[in-house]
Design an enzyme around this catalytic site. Structure first.
Site, PDB file in Angstrom:
ATOM      1  N   ALA A 203       0.827  -1.215   0.000  1.00  0.00           N
ATOM      2  CA  ALA A 203       0.000   0.000   0.000  1.00  0.00           C
ATOM      3  C   ALA A 203       0.865   1.272   0.000  1.00  0.00           C
ATOM      4  O   ALA A 203       1.930   1.296   0.618  1.00  0.00           O
ATOM      5  CB  ALA A 203      -0.916  -0.004   1.225  1.00  0.00           C
ATOM      6  N   PRO A 204       0.423   2.310  -0.736  1.00  0.00           N
ATOM      7  CA  PRO A 204      -0.839   2.409  -1.484  1.00  0.00           C
ATOM      8  C   PRO A 204      -0.800   1.777  -2.868  1.00  0.00           C
ATOM      9  O   PRO A 204      -1.812   1.744  -3.566  1.00  0.00           O
ATOM     10  CB  PRO A 204      -1.046   3.916  -1.599  1.00  0.00           C
ATOM     11  CG  PRO A 204       0.351   4.458  -1.647  1.00  0.00           C
ATOM     12  CD  PRO A 204       1.162   3.586  -0.720  1.00  0.00           C
ATOM     13  N   GLY A 205       0.367   1.295  -3.317  1.00  0.00           N
ATOM     14  CA  GLY A 205       0.391   0.541  -4.565  1.00  0.00           C
ATOM     15  C   GLY A 205       1.371   1.007  -5.613  1.00  0.00           C
ATOM     16  O   GLY A 205       1.243   0.650  -6.786  1.00  0.00           O
ATOM     17  N   GLY A 206       2.380   1.822  -5.231  1.00  0.00           N
ATOM     18  CA  GLY A 206       3.332   2.331  -6.220  1.00  0.00           C
ATOM     19  C   GLY A 206       4.049   1.237  -6.982  1.00  0.00           C
ATOM     20  O   GLY A 206       4.132   1.255  -8.211  1.00  0.00           O
ATOM     21  N   ASP A 222      -0.567  -6.230   2.340  1.00  0.00           N
ATOM     22  CA  ASP A 222      -0.524  -5.061   3.215  1.00  0.00           C
ATOM     23  C   ASP A 222      -1.863  -4.945   3.937  1.00  0.00           C
ATOM     24  O   ASP A 222      -2.910  -5.076   3.290  1.00  0.00           O
ATOM     25  CB  ASP A 222      -0.250  -3.776   2.412  1.00  0.00           C
ATOM     26  CG  ASP A 222       0.276  -2.657   3.285  1.00  0.00           C
ATOM     27  OD1 ASP A 222      -0.401  -2.301   4.273  1.00  0.00           O
ATOM     28  OD2 ASP A 222       1.369  -2.139   2.991  1.00  0.00           O
ATOM     29  N   LYS A 287      15.489   0.292   4.612  1.00  0.00           N
ATOM     30  CA  LYS A 287      15.627   1.590   5.260  1.00  0.00           C
ATOM     31  C   LYS A 287      16.838   1.561   6.193  1.00  0.00           C
ATOM     32  O   LYS A 287      17.106   0.551   6.861  1.00  0.00           O
ATOM     33  CB  LYS A 287      14.369   1.929   6.056  1.00  0.00           C
ATOM     34  CG  LYS A 287      13.068   1.718   5.291  1.00  0.00           C
ATOM     35  CD  LYS A 287      13.014   2.426   3.948  1.00  0.00           C
ATOM     36  CE  LYS A 287      11.740   2.071   3.205  1.00  0.00           C
ATOM     37  NZ  LYS A 287      11.691   2.611   1.835  1.00  0.00           N
TER      38      LYS A 287
END
Length: 332
Positions: A203-206, A222, A287
């Site tokens: 999410a949101p779906g990139g 997600d 990250k």
């Protein structure tokens, strides 16, 4: 500060010079920070660095980009062996001061290009590796211009300075789409029609959106909602549960992951997928913590390869990455 001929110049994201310096120091390459986004070192074969965007062997350095210096720059380039074509590029460090010199860099490239024999120049950069071309760079930094060269087949990137800018599609839900496009651009092949992909933390779906646009089928994992047009797409199956709890019903072709989560826990999750043979190919974004970035990345590498069995691992901070790195790997 000018780069010294015979040594290597490395570019990186601004603010990450200490981390690139540390990687080079660990390799015994005698690094020296030249300025923002630029680090110099001794040449070392086979260096695998997470924080380097581009590197080349320094041919010469000049005090600025004045037009009268262009003939000397062209002479340094013309002295290269004539057996390989030349791709001539110019770039500035990716910093506010460097970006202000972009027009100067473009003008300098055109001037130097006009002083070189036309039959030695290759205009199609995409063919640089297959033709065995030499990638020649003019790095226009505040106070100095560095001329350097690297065989295209050994270059970290074919983009000037390693700044591979991807176009942001108007319908893309987030910057994440460009990170995926850049990651896939560096692979010898990409997910395509009929491939089954799992997108952890979708999410949101990139990433899901870009995979579907290639014809792939996506299992988007997600708890949060996807964009409505993705949720209703017949090639997307949305599994609303934690990525750490999800297990595929059968092995898939690709595993993708772009979760804002602790790096070692993400690495352990990806290692589980590799160890259990749940996916053939991996593309993930890790990250980075505020401190101890390189020690954490050493542990991430070990987890993915030794615990997960992933092969051909790459760990790179790409142009569209911020405080993160992109990893790619395969099982076979």
């Amino acid at each position: 500060m000018a780069a010294r001929p015979g040594r290597w110049l490395w570019t990186c994201r601004i603010g990450f010079e200490p981390h690139l310096y540390e990687e080079l120091a660990w390799a015994g390459a005698e690094p020296r920070v030249l300025g923002e986004a630029l680090v110099e070192s001794e040449g070392k074969q086979g260096l695998v660095l997470a924080f380097a965007r581009q590197s080349f062997r320094v041919l010469a350095s000049f005090p600025g980009a004045a037009p009268e210096l262009a003939p000397a720059m062209a002479q340094a380039v013309a002295a290269l062996p004539a057996s390989a074509p030349i791709v001539l590029q110019a770039f500035t460090p990716d910093t506010p001061r460097g970006n202000a010199l972009a027009a100067e860099a473009d003008a300098l490239r055109e001037t130097v290009r006009g002083l070189l024999p036309a039959n030695r120049l290759l205009e199609d950069t995409d063919r640089a590796r297959e033709t065995g071309a030499q990638l020649v760079s003019l790095c226009v930094a505040p106070g100095a211009v560095t001329v350097g060269v690297v065989p295209a087949r050994e270059a970290l990137s074919l983009a000037p300075g390693g700044r591979r800018r991807m176009k942001r599609a108007g319908e893309s839900p987030s910057r994440a789409a460009m990170k995926l496009e850049e990651a896939l651009d560096g692979l010898p092949f990409e997910p395509g029609r009929g491939d089954v992909c799992v997108d952890l933390g979708a999410a949101p779906g990139g990433w899901t959106q870009r995979l579907v646009s290639r014809g792939a089928k996506v299992i988007a994992v997600d708890p949060a909602r996807l964009m409505p047009e993705l949720a209703s797409n017949p090639r997307v199956r949305h599994v609303q549960e934690s990525a750490f709890a999800f297990a595929p019903e059968e092995p898939v072709d690709w595993l993708f992951c772009d979760m804002a989560w602790r790096p070692l826990e993400v690495a352990q999750l990806l290692a589980k997928w590799g160890r259990r043979g749940w996916a053939s190919h991996l593309v993930a974004n890790i990250k980075l913590p505020m401190n101890d970035k390189n020690p954490i990345l050493l542990r991430v590498r070990h987890t993915l390869t030794e615990d997960g069995g992933w092969k051909g691992l790459t760990v790179r901070q790409l142009y569209h990455d911020r405080d993160e790195v992109t990893v790619t790997a395969h099982r076979r």
